[in-house]
Design a protein around this motif. Structure first.
Motif, short mmCIF file in Angstrom:
data_model
loop_
_atom_site.label_atom_id
_atom_site.label_comp_id
_atom_site.label_asym_id
_atom_site.label_seq_id
_atom_site.Cartn_x
_atom_site.Cartn_y
_atom_site.Cartn_z
N THR A 80 0.84 -1.18 0.00
CA THR A 80 0.00 0.00 0.00
C THR A 80 0.88 1.24 0.00
O THR A 80 2.11 1.15 0.09
CB THR A 80 -0.93 0.01 1.23
OG1 THR A 80 -1.82 1.14 1.14
CG2 THR A 80 -0.15 0.10 2.54
N TYR A 81 0.25 2.40 -0.07
CA TYR A 81 0.97 3.65 0.10
C TYR A 81 1.17 3.91 1.59
O TYR A 81 0.40 3.42 2.43
CB TYR A 81 0.18 4.80 -0.54
CG TYR A 81 0.88 6.13 -0.49
CD1 TYR A 81 2.09 6.31 -1.16
CD2 TYR A 81 0.35 7.19 0.23
CE1 TYR A 81 2.74 7.54 -1.11
CE2 TYR A 81 0.99 8.42 0.28
CZ TYR A 81 2.19 8.58 -0.39
OH TYR A 81 2.85 9.79 -0.33
N ILE A 128 -7.50 -1.21 -3.72
CA ILE A 128 -6.44 -0.95 -4.70
C ILE A 128 -7.04 -0.76 -6.09
O ILE A 128 -7.87 -1.56 -6.53
CB ILE A 128 -5.43 -2.12 -4.74
CG1 ILE A 128 -4.75 -2.31 -3.39
CG2 ILE A 128 -4.39 -1.90 -5.85
CD1 ILE A 128 -3.63 -1.38 -3.07
N HIS A 170 -8.77 5.02 -3.24
CA HIS A 170 -8.95 4.72 -4.66
C HIS A 170 -10.40 4.40 -5.04
O HIS A 170 -10.68 4.28 -6.24
CB HIS A 170 -8.12 3.49 -5.05
CG HIS A 170 -6.65 3.71 -5.04
ND1 HIS A 170 -5.76 2.75 -5.48
CD2 HIS A 170 -5.89 4.76 -4.66
CE1 HIS A 170 -4.52 3.20 -5.35
NE2 HIS A 170 -4.58 4.41 -4.84
N ILE A 313 -3.65 -1.17 -13.28
CA ILE A 313 -2.47 -1.86 -12.78
C ILE A 313 -2.25 -3.12 -13.61
O ILE A 313 -3.16 -3.92 -13.78
CB ILE A 313 -2.65 -2.22 -11.30
CG1 ILE A 313 -2.51 -0.96 -10.43
CG2 ILE A 313 -1.70 -3.29 -10.85
CD1 ILE A 313 -2.73 -1.19 -8.96
N ASN A 339 3.72 4.37 -14.12
CA ASN A 339 4.01 4.42 -12.69
C ASN A 339 4.08 3.00 -12.14
O ASN A 339 3.83 2.03 -12.87
CB ASN A 339 2.93 5.22 -11.96
CG ASN A 339 3.46 5.96 -10.76
OD1 ASN A 339 4.32 5.46 -10.04
ND2 ASN A 339 2.95 7.17 -10.53
N HIS A 341 2.61 0.80 -8.76
CA HIS A 341 1.75 0.76 -7.57
C HIS A 341 1.71 -0.66 -7.02
O HIS A 341 1.07 -1.51 -7.59
CB HIS A 341 0.33 1.19 -7.94
CG HIS A 341 0.20 2.61 -8.33
ND1 HIS A 341 0.40 3.02 -9.63
CD2 HIS A 341 -0.11 3.73 -7.62
CE1 HIS A 341 0.21 4.33 -9.71
NE2 HIS A 341 -0.09 4.78 -8.51
N TYR A 342 2.41 -0.90 -5.94
CA TYR A 342 3.19 -0.01 -5.10
C TYR A 342 4.54 -0.62 -4.80
O TYR A 342 4.71 -1.83 -4.94
CB TYR A 342 2.45 0.25 -3.78
CG TYR A 342 1.33 1.23 -3.88
CD1 TYR A 342 1.58 2.60 -3.93
CD2 TYR A 342 0.01 0.80 -3.93
CE1 TYR A 342 0.54 3.51 -4.00
CE2 TYR A 342 -1.03 1.70 -4.02
CZ TYR A 342 -0.75 3.06 -4.05
OH TYR A 342 -1.77 3.95 -4.14
N TYR A 368 5.25 -6.36 -6.73
CA TYR A 368 5.99 -5.13 -7.05
C TYR A 368 6.97 -5.32 -8.19
O TYR A 368 7.10 -4.46 -9.07
CB TYR A 368 6.71 -4.66 -5.79
CG TYR A 368 7.91 -3.79 -6.02
CD1 TYR A 368 7.75 -2.46 -6.42
CD2 TYR A 368 9.20 -4.29 -5.84
CE1 TYR A 368 8.87 -1.66 -6.64
CE2 TYR A 368 10.31 -3.50 -6.06
CZ TYR A 368 10.14 -2.18 -6.46
OH TYR A 368 11.24 -1.39 -6.68
N THR A 373 1.90 0.46 -14.03
CA THR A 373 0.58 1.09 -14.12
C THR A 373 0.53 2.01 -15.33
O THR A 373 1.38 2.90 -15.47
CB THR A 373 0.26 1.88 -12.84
OG1 THR A 373 0.51 1.07 -11.69
CG2 THR A 373 -1.18 2.33 -12.84
#
Length: 398
Positions: A80-81, A128, A170, A313, A339, A341-342, A368, A373
């Motif tokens: 997660t963030y 997510i 999200h 994603i 990008n 995530h995450y 990961y 993304t």
């Protein structure tokens, strides 16, 4: 091409509403914020909502309202963030990170079950990409552990078990088994940050389910108090003739939403069903293009419900971090921002210093290492979507 990752979708209508607020002379928390709160509550099928300056502030205020602090434990996902976990540290409780299931982006019920102790006061699930997590399993775990739950304030006593909190940053607008995000967990915190589906530039909101024996107006008042220094009157109330007097009922914080922010939100909410529909169209184009290839994505639309379509994603089968990064560079060279995530929390210095080791979270690490993304936003044209598809396939080699 110069395709941004997630720019805000702002029209003249949002601009006009902000200008109206600026001309009104009332730019901090006021009537538009209160209207936005009412509309969010209606949208989420809850009695109340509180607007704040971020989802992070929302999560922290929830924990503080629940009386969680030193000596307590809160469980959340390693995938997660940081905001999902840092708020636990902010209130003085112990962060308990658990791994995901294999090939799943969501917190593992089995791992949560193993992590529960008599000090566990809350579990923070993480939605997510716009897909709601499995809160049914988390509620089941909370109910199974009622016997060892030790409440430390009246709210915890009223709930009678471990509290289930949704990091819904999200998932605003997502639906699961007939229920809307915001009415599923005990408490939900939403984000309206600049990159989110619905934006107020910065911002967030908290919603909650009814708690037997606890008045919703009381919950609302306590959260608002804590977001405004614990001050008994907000600025709007103090403007009434002779009404300067106020009390500081608690030593609170400063994380309220302003009417400028709410102005954006009011228009964005009016447009939201159209924004969700366009995201669904883009996801459908991606899904069709990548079907049968090494490129796999989260299922956004299933029999159980529909995602808010926040992120697209992907995982690319058979690649490692180095190859993943090469693909990201190739996409950038083609003018496409992507990008990841995450990056799991145990990979960051701040979490390593707390004693977390990525070796204890193998499934999160596997997610990961091959995750990329793609851009997913409502300013994308069909031509740009096709260009992204073509370039991604070429970069991956499928």
């Amino acid at each position: 091409m110069n395709i941004k990752f997630s720019p805000p979708d702002i029209t003249q209508e949002e601009i006009d509403e902000v200008v109206d607020t600026l001309k009104s002379g009332w730019i901090t928390t006021g009537p538009k914020t209160k209207k936005f709160e009412k509309l969010i509550a209606e949208y989420c099928h809850t009695q109340k909502a509180v607007c704040l300056n971020s989802a992070t502030a929302g999560l922290e205020l929830i924990l503080r309202f629940l009386g969680i602090g030193e000596g307590d434990e809160v469980i959340t996902s390693a995938y997660t963030y940081t905001a999902s976990a840092s708020v636990i540290n902010h209130v003085g409780a112990k962060i308990v990170l658990v791994d995901t299931d294999k090939d799943s982006f969501y917190i593992s019920a089995d791992n949560v079950r193993k992590a529960v102790t008599d000090k566990t006061k809350a579990i923070i699930g993480v939605d997510i990409a716009g897909v709601i997590a499995d809160y049914d399993s988390l509620f089941e775990i909370a109910n199974q552990n009622k016997g060892i739950f030790k409440p430390s304030n009246d709210i915890q006593k009223a709930i009678g078990r471990i509290a289930i909190i949704a990091d819904g940053a999200h998932s605003f607008g997502a639906i699961q088994r007939g229920k809307t995000s915001g009415e599923i967990a005990d408490f939900t915190s939403f984000s309206f940050h600049a990159v989110k589906n619905l934006t107020t530039a910065e911002g967030g909101a908290v919603t909650w389910r009814d708690i037997q024996g606890v008045d919703n107006e009381y919950i609302y008042t306590q959260l608002v108090l804590d977001s405004l220094h614990g001050q008994s009157k907000d600025a709007l109330s103090k403007m009434k003739a002779g009404a300067w007097e106020y009390d500081i009922k608690m030593l609170g914080y400063k994380c309220n939403m302003t009417d400028i922010m709410a102005s954006l939100g009011l228009v964005q909410l009016k447009r939201y069903e159209g924004l969700l529909a366009r995201r669904k169209e883009i996801i459908s184009k991606y899904d069709s293009a990548f079907k049968g290839t090494a490129i796999k994505s989260i299922a956004h639309y299933t029999q159980d419900g529909s995602s808010s379509g926040h992120l697209y994603i992907t995982r690319v089968k058979g690649i490692d971090e180095n190859k993943r990064n090469e693909i990201i560079i190739k996409m950038a060279q083609a003018g496409i921002a992507t990008n990841v995530h995450y990056k799991p929390l145990p990979l960051f210095s701040g979490y390593k210093e707390l004693g977390f080791d990525i070796k204890d979270y193998p499934h999160a690490y596997d997610l990961y290492r091959n995750e990329i993304t793609l851009p997913l936003h409502t300013l994308l044209t069909d031509e740009e979507v096709q260009y992204i598809i073509d370039q991604f396939k070429e970069a991956v080699g499928v």
